[in-house]
Motif scaffolding. Structure first.
Motif, PDB file in Angstrom:
ATOM      1  N   THR B 121       0.835  -1.208   0.000  1.00  0.00           N
ATOM      2  CA  THR B 121       0.000   0.000   0.000  1.00  0.00           C
ATOM      3  C   THR B 121       0.872   1.262   0.000  1.00  0.00           C
ATOM      4  O   THR B 121       1.763   1.398   0.822  1.00  0.00           O
ATOM      5  CB  THR B 121      -0.915   0.007   1.246  1.00  0.00           C
ATOM      6  OG1 THR B 121      -1.626  -1.222   1.279  1.00  0.00           O
ATOM      7  CG2 THR B 121      -1.892   1.173   1.197  1.00  0.00           C
ATOM      8  N   GLY B 122       0.587   2.139  -0.966  1.00  0.00           N
ATOM      9  CA  GLY B 122       1.303   3.417  -1.030  1.00  0.00           C
ATOM     10  C   GLY B 122       2.613   3.375  -1.785  1.00  0.00           C
ATOM     11  O   GLY B 122       3.210   4.432  -2.050  1.00  0.00           O
ATOM     12  N   ASP B 123       3.086   2.195  -2.165  1.00  0.00           N
ATOM     13  CA  ASP B 123       4.350   2.103  -2.903  1.00  0.00           C
ATOM     14  C   ASP B 123       4.262   2.862  -4.225  1.00  0.00           C
ATOM     15  O   ASP B 123       3.246   2.806  -4.925  1.00  0.00           O
ATOM     16  CB  ASP B 123       4.697   0.636  -3.210  1.00  0.00           C
ATOM     17  CG  ASP B 123       5.284  -0.095  -2.012  1.00  0.00           C
ATOM     18  OD1 ASP B 123       5.640   0.566  -1.021  1.00  0.00           O
ATOM     19  OD2 ASP B 123       5.382  -1.339  -2.083  1.00  0.00           O
ATOM     20  N   ARG B 124       5.354   3.512  -4.577  1.00  0.00           N
ATOM     21  CA  ARG B 124       5.406   4.208  -5.863  1.00  0.00           C
ATOM     22  C   ARG B 124       5.627   3.217  -7.007  1.00  0.00           C
ATOM     23  O   ARG B 124       6.510   2.358  -6.930  1.00  0.00           O
ATOM     24  CB  ARG B 124       6.569   5.209  -5.870  1.00  0.00           C
ATOM     25  CG  ARG B 124       6.350   6.442  -5.002  1.00  0.00           C
ATOM     26  CD  ARG B 124       7.674   7.176  -4.763  1.00  0.00           C
ATOM     27  NE  ARG B 124       8.411   7.416  -5.987  1.00  0.00           N
ATOM     28  CZ  ARG B 124       8.281   8.509  -6.758  1.00  0.00           C
ATOM     29  NH1 ARG B 124       7.430   9.452  -6.413  1.00  0.00           N
ATOM     30  NH2 ARG B 124       9.001   8.643  -7.856  1.00  0.00           N
ATOM     31  N   ILE B 125       4.827   3.317  -8.047  1.00  0.00           N
ATOM     32  CA  ILE B 125       5.121   2.597  -9.291  1.00  0.00           C
ATOM     33  C   ILE B 125       5.049   3.619 -10.421  1.00  0.00           C
ATOM     34  O   ILE B 125       4.269   4.575 -10.360  1.00  0.00           O
ATOM     35  CB  ILE B 125       4.155   1.424  -9.558  1.00  0.00           C
ATOM     36  CG1 ILE B 125       2.716   1.910  -9.741  1.00  0.00           C
ATOM     37  CG2 ILE B 125       4.219   0.394  -8.429  1.00  0.00           C
ATOM     38  CD1 ILE B 125       1.775   0.822 -10.243  1.00  0.00           C
ATOM     39  N   ILE B 126       5.909   3.414 -11.419  1.00  0.00           N
ATOM     40  CA  ILE B 126       5.974   4.365 -12.531  1.00  0.00           C
ATOM     41  C   ILE B 126       5.289   3.737 -13.738  1.00  0.00           C
ATOM     42  O   ILE B 126       5.581   2.601 -14.104  1.00  0.00           O
ATOM     43  CB  ILE B 126       7.439   4.708 -12.885  1.00  0.00           C
ATOM     44  CG1 ILE B 126       8.192   5.186 -11.638  1.00  0.00           C
ATOM     45  CG2 ILE B 126       7.487   5.766 -13.986  1.00  0.00           C
ATOM     46  CD1 ILE B 126       9.686   5.394 -11.863  1.00  0.00           C
ATOM     47  N   VAL B 127       4.363   4.481 -14.315  1.00  0.00           N
ATOM     48  CA  VAL B 127       3.686   4.009 -15.530  1.00  0.00           C
ATOM     49  C   VAL B 127       3.722   5.123 -16.561  1.00  0.00           C
ATOM     50  O   VAL B 127       3.888   6.304 -16.218  1.00  0.00           O
ATOM     51  CB  VAL B 127       2.217   3.610 -15.255  1.00  0.00           C
ATOM     52  CG1 VAL B 127       2.140   2.492 -14.217  1.00  0.00           C
ATOM     53  CG2 VAL B 127       1.388   4.806 -14.792  1.00  0.00           C
ATOM     54  N   THR B 128       3.594   4.732 -17.827  1.00  0.00           N
ATOM     55  CA  THR B 128       3.495   5.760 -18.857  1.00  0.00           C
ATOM     56  C   THR B 128       2.114   6.414 -18.777  1.00  0.00           C
ATOM     57  O   THR B 128       1.148   5.809 -18.313  1.00  0.00           O
ATOM     58  CB  THR B 128       3.687   5.148 -20.257  1.00  0.00           C
ATOM     59  OG1 THR B 128       2.747   4.083 -20.427  1.00  0.00           O
ATOM     60  CG2 THR B 128       5.101   4.611 -20.423  1.00  0.00           C
ATOM     61  N   GLY B 168      12.904   6.561  -6.399  1.00  0.00           N
ATOM     62  CA  GLY B 168      12.581   5.182  -5.996  1.00  0.00           C
ATOM     63  C   GLY B 168      11.206   4.770  -6.471  1.00  0.00           C
ATOM     64  O   GLY B 168      10.292   5.598  -6.575  1.00  0.00           O
ATOM     65  N   ALA B 169      11.078   3.491  -6.804  1.00  0.00           N
ATOM     66  CA  ALA B 169       9.787   2.943  -7.242  1.00  0.00           C
ATOM     67  C   ALA B 169       9.900   1.432  -7.251  1.00  0.00           C
ATOM     68  O   ALA B 169      11.002   0.884  -7.328  1.00  0.00           O
ATOM     69  CB  ALA B 169       9.431   3.450  -8.641  1.00  0.00           C
ATOM     70  N   LYS B 170       8.755   0.752  -7.150  1.00  0.00           N
ATOM     71  CA  LYS B 170       8.769  -0.700  -7.184  1.00  0.00           C
ATOM     72  C   LYS B 170       9.062  -1.217  -8.585  1.00  0.00           C
ATOM     73  O   LYS B 170       9.737  -2.222  -8.755  1.00  0.00           O
ATOM     74  CB  LYS B 170       7.453  -1.275  -6.661  1.00  0.00           C
ATOM     75  CG  LYS B 170       7.347  -1.254  -5.133  1.00  0.00           C
ATOM     76  CD  LYS B 170       8.528  -1.989  -4.488  1.00  0.00           C
ATOM     77  CE  LYS B 170       8.430  -2.031  -2.984  1.00  0.00           C
ATOM     78  NZ  LYS B 170       7.560  -3.088  -2.486  1.00  0.00           N
ATOM     79  N   PHE B 171       8.492  -0.561  -9.587  1.00  0.00           N
ATOM     80  CA  PHE B 171       8.803  -0.935 -10.970  1.00  0.00           C
ATOM     81  C   PHE B 171       8.367   0.168 -11.905  1.00  0.00           C
ATOM     82  O   PHE B 171       7.651   1.091 -11.518  1.00  0.00           O
ATOM     83  CB  PHE B 171       8.163  -2.286 -11.351  1.00  0.00           C
ATOM     84  CG  PHE B 171       6.652  -2.336 -11.210  1.00  0.00           C
ATOM     85  CD1 PHE B 171       5.804  -1.689 -12.097  1.00  0.00           C
ATOM     86  CD2 PHE B 171       6.073  -3.088 -10.178  1.00  0.00           C
ATOM     87  CE1 PHE B 171       4.428  -1.764 -11.968  1.00  0.00           C
ATOM     88  CE2 PHE B 171       4.686  -3.165 -10.047  1.00  0.00           C
ATOM     89  CZ  PHE B 171       3.872  -2.491 -10.940  1.00  0.00           C
ATOM     90  N   PHE B 172       8.835   0.032 -13.150  1.00  0.00           N
ATOM     91  CA  PHE B 172       8.395   0.894 -14.242  1.00  0.00           C
ATOM     92  C   PHE B 172       7.709  -0.017 -15.258  1.00  0.00           C
ATOM     93  O   PHE B 172       8.286  -0.995 -15.722  1.00  0.00           O
ATOM     94  CB  PHE B 172       9.597   1.608 -14.872  1.00  0.00           C
ATOM     95  CG  PHE B 172       9.310   2.298 -16.191  1.00  0.00           C
ATOM     96  CD1 PHE B 172       8.169   3.069 -16.369  1.00  0.00           C
ATOM     97  CD2 PHE B 172      10.202   2.185 -17.260  1.00  0.00           C
ATOM     98  CE1 PHE B 172       7.906   3.705 -17.576  1.00  0.00           C
ATOM     99  CE2 PHE B 172       9.946   2.821 -18.479  1.00  0.00           C
ATOM    100  CZ  PHE B 172       8.799   3.575 -18.636  1.00  0.00           C
ATOM    101  N   TYR B 173       6.460   0.301 -15.569  1.00  0.00           N
ATOM    102  CA  TYR B 173       5.666  -0.527 -16.489  1.00  0.00           C
ATOM    103  C   TYR B 173       5.485   0.183 -17.822  1.00  0.00           C
ATOM    104  O   TYR B 173       5.116   1.367 -17.847  1.00  0.00           O
ATOM    105  CB  TYR B 173       4.282  -0.810 -15.883  1.00  0.00           C
ATOM    106  CG  TYR B 173       3.284  -1.334 -16.890  1.00  0.00           C
ATOM    107  CD1 TYR B 173       3.286  -2.678 -17.241  1.00  0.00           C
ATOM    108  CD2 TYR B 173       2.366  -0.494 -17.507  1.00  0.00           C
ATOM    109  CE1 TYR B 173       2.389  -3.177 -18.188  1.00  0.00           C
ATOM    110  CE2 TYR B 173       1.467  -0.977 -18.456  1.00  0.00           C
ATOM    111  CZ  TYR B 173       1.484  -2.320 -18.793  1.00  0.00           C
ATOM    112  OH  TYR B 173       0.613  -2.797 -19.729  1.00  0.00           O
ATOM    113  N   LEU B 174       5.720  -0.541 -18.904  1.00  0.00           N
ATOM    114  CA  LEU B 174       5.434   0.042 -20.228  1.00  0.00           C
ATOM    115  C   LEU B 174       5.119  -1.041 -21.260  1.00  0.00           C
ATOM    116  O   LEU B 174       5.421  -2.224 -21.071  1.00  0.00           O
ATOM    117  CB  LEU B 174       6.591   0.911 -20.719  1.00  0.00           C
ATOM    118  CG  LEU B 174       7.833   0.238 -21.328  1.00  0.00           C
ATOM    119  CD1 LEU B 174       8.687   1.290 -22.038  1.00  0.00           C
ATOM    120  CD2 LEU B 174       8.658  -0.488 -20.278  1.00  0.00           C
ATOM    121  N   THR B 175       4.476  -0.612 -22.347  1.00  0.00           N
ATOM    122  CA  THR B 175       4.216  -1.464 -23.516  1.00  0.00           C
ATOM    123  C   THR B 175       5.043  -0.866 -24.651  1.00  0.00           C
ATOM    124  O   THR B 175       4.567   0.019 -25.356  1.00  0.00           O
ATOM    125  CB  THR B 175       2.717  -1.444 -23.893  1.00  0.00           C
ATOM    126  OG1 THR B 175       2.286  -0.082 -24.013  1.00  0.00           O
ATOM    127  CG2 THR B 175       1.867  -2.120 -22.846  1.00  0.00           C
TER     128      THR B 175
END
Lengths: 419, 419
Positions: B121-128, B168-175
């Motif tokens: 909960t609250g973790d940073r994740i990076i998305v486009t 910082g972030a848990k992951f970066f998600y992209l397509t």
């Protein structure tokens, strides 16, 4: 900077540890092993011909094949939902509506969804002790506080249940019919009492009914969901989806037809079901449409006759196991006499460790089973054993129990010498 | 005391809200609607004959039918995992090992599992920004803090990505390939730069590659996973499962063969994959074995030829859409020119609301599309539109864009009058 995955994972990942059953099942495929381990149906009983024919029909017919293979709605295949609501569930006493049903990938996915929907970190949930291991695994990922109430051959400890419900909980989970692992069936009086407690304290009940078609003797006891509906005085059949009730019900064709199409269902009040449908969408969009269409056709055609056929086979194996246990187990060992399902639950004298006996059993007498501790959230029950009678034929059941009886007789004798 | 479900649910249940696309798709089944809405394959392109034949073979053969229908291992069907590792993935530049692969119910389940594994909960994740809506839905259930980096036709804003990764972030998600929704492809130079940032800041990358077989022109760009493996100087093919790397990759046959068998996969370093296998077990035990066996056989036999065939069809539709947009859209409207996939992303002049235009479009000109705001975690992008060209034939594509161009021309004119 390379990643330390263990710190990258969310705290819930700590709950992901290999299960005893899983590791064990890797060892027992050798042909000389007699396995009482897995809770799996006998593949010789699968309805192969109608399955082959049904898949072929759906995939050959231009009127059905595209729908079977294209993206579809998350709720599930509508004719299957309607047949469950109008034909299948009424046969076991449940009045419901298609809009109260979500199709899931087996009932395991139903349990996982309910955990995800209800459990916040640290929330209290009440489970029987012991409980189905797959449910414990599904629930534990959402980091609840497990609260247990004892269950034995004569049912659930109601005083303990009331004490825990009074303290509040997100839900109470149980497998009321010849449950996994211990084979006990909850009586009608107990079911009514449980429901009264649930109403009094405002607590949801999750009724896991994976073995509903596998009753070998005795009278069927109405599902908790049926009693819950009766109380609401709902018309049968319901003319529209209900928003009321406190029982959420999970079912499956895994035990009665085949497991690997992965077709199960949840029945729930509308406020719960609406959330579950959205969860299904976010989780995997929908259960494979082809599998739903085929299972619908097969179930609609054969389920009740087929279930009668497999009951006859499993009943014989259960009887063989109970007879052999009587013949070969030493004094001080007790077991349940289930009216259905796949499991007999054996309690060894205190001081014996079933995990140690298993290691010896596989090495020396080539008999496999599941030590009971895996089914206890608190890892007690070290002197318990789950025996499945569903796969080996009666003569193998007898042979395996004879060997196991010998081993346990030795272990009991050694215990007395030590004492 | 009856249950107030809304307080009984975990806080994450608040994230379960109906999506625009889902509600919309319910409306567009009328035959007179030209739909550019769903990102779905054309069912006329499904390989019906070989699917029907393959299912029949598996279910008729005593040597295969029991395994196809019985409980199985959570990792997935071993021959499918090996074929992916040894044949399919190497063709797109990826060297991996079967033990780095988990079979999932489509890549949607892969995204859901990764969210469950990583996001506290609250973790940073990076998305486009924008991102695939299904990913946003899967992630949001685990209550992350969404951090966005802009993506447009020329790729991802790397300065913004570095600024966010540094925090910082848990992951970066992209397509990265002609992604859903906006059709942009990330260049090789950008991929290398992203990986360098990921290594520098110790952040995992989730590469969603649902459209890998749908490139219509231009040279293929190596997947981030391939570049990640190259850096580790791993031999090709790998002789054993890798524990290294920072890219986690999700794939699927939903776009290249059929969606509704629900067969996808995750490729991940061992420490991640081991957790995912246990998660799969707790979630739904395993993906339907029959579906895996059939998909393996069909994919092994036809995938590359079949993909070439469907590319020819989709390319023609994309070209029809781009030509029609050029012809019928007014000044001030721009769009992407995707090298593959299923989507063109249209940007209207500021001040226009695509949701309002959709309502009018369905009512007046019978054309459906998806307003772009659904794909923005921050619900910006109100003046954007996602158009899918995968299902209507070229003449319908042209007709639909002509009608839509007229409607948007009016809307632009009205905007000028208002200003």
């Amino acid at each position: 900077m390379s990643i330390d995955w263990n710190t990258a994972f969310a705290p819930r990942a700590l709950k992901l540890t290999a299960s005893e059953i899983r590791e064990l099942l890797k060892l027992i495929n050798q042909p000389d092993i007699i396995s009482f381990a897995g809770g799996i149906p006998d593949p010789a009983l699968f309805p192969h011909a109608i399955l082959a024919e049904t898949f072929h029909e759906i995939l050959s017919n231009p009127a059905t094949r595209d729908a079977a293979l294209q993206y579809s709605v998350s709720e599930g295949y509508q004719p299957l939902r309607e047949w469950l609501a109008q034909t299948y569930l009424p046969k076991i006493g449940i009045a419901t509506h298609a809009d109260n049903i979500l199709i899931t990938n087996g009932s395991q996915q139903g349990l996982e969804f309910l955990a995800k929907l209800f459990i916040g970190t640290g929330d209290r949930i009440i489970v029987t002790n012991p409980s189905y291991l797959g449910a414990l695994q599904a629930f534990s990922l959402y980091e609840p506080t497990f609260v247990t109430v004892p269950v034995q051959d004569d049912g659930v400890d109601l005083a303990a249940l009331e004490a825990e419900m009074a303290k509040g909980a997100k839900f109470f989970y149980l497998t009321p019919d010849f449950g996994n692992p211990c084979g006990a069936t909850v009586s009608l009086a107990q079911r009514r009492a449980m429901l009264e407690l649930a109403y009094r304290y405002g607590i949801a009940i999750i009724e896991d009914s994976a073995y509903d078609q596998l009753r070998y003797d005795g009278e069927p006891v109405p599902p908790l969901l049926a009693l819950d509906s009766d109380r609401l005085n709902q018309p049968r059949p319901l003319s529209e989806a209900t928003a009321q009730g406190q029982v959420i019900y999970t079912g499956t064709f895994s035990k009665s037809i085949v497991p690997a199409l992965r077709i199960g269902w949840i029945v729930a009040p509308q406020p719960v079901l609406q959330k579950l449908v959205l969860m299904k969408q976010a989780s995997d969009l929908h259960t494979p449409t082809l599998n739903q269409m085929a299972m619908f056709k097969v179930a609609e055609t054969i389920i009740f006759d087929h279930a009668a056929k497999i009951r006859a086979v499993y009943r014989e194996r259960r009887d063989a196991m109970l007879t052999a246990l009587n013949e070969f187990m030493p004094d001080g060992v007790s077991w349940t006499e289930p009216e259905g399902g796949m499991f007999v639950w054996v309690t060894l004298p205190e001081g014996l460790d079933a995990a140690e006996i298993l290691a010896k059993s596989i090495a020396e007498i080539r008999v496999a089973f599941v030590p009971g501790a895996a089914f206890y959230p608190d890892r007690s029950g070290k002197n318990t054993i789950r025996l499945s009678f569903s796969v080996p034929p009666p003569e193998k059941v007898r042979d395996g129990i004879k060997r196991l009886g010998g081993l346990i007789t030795e272990a009991v004798a050694a215990l007395k010498v030590d004492a």
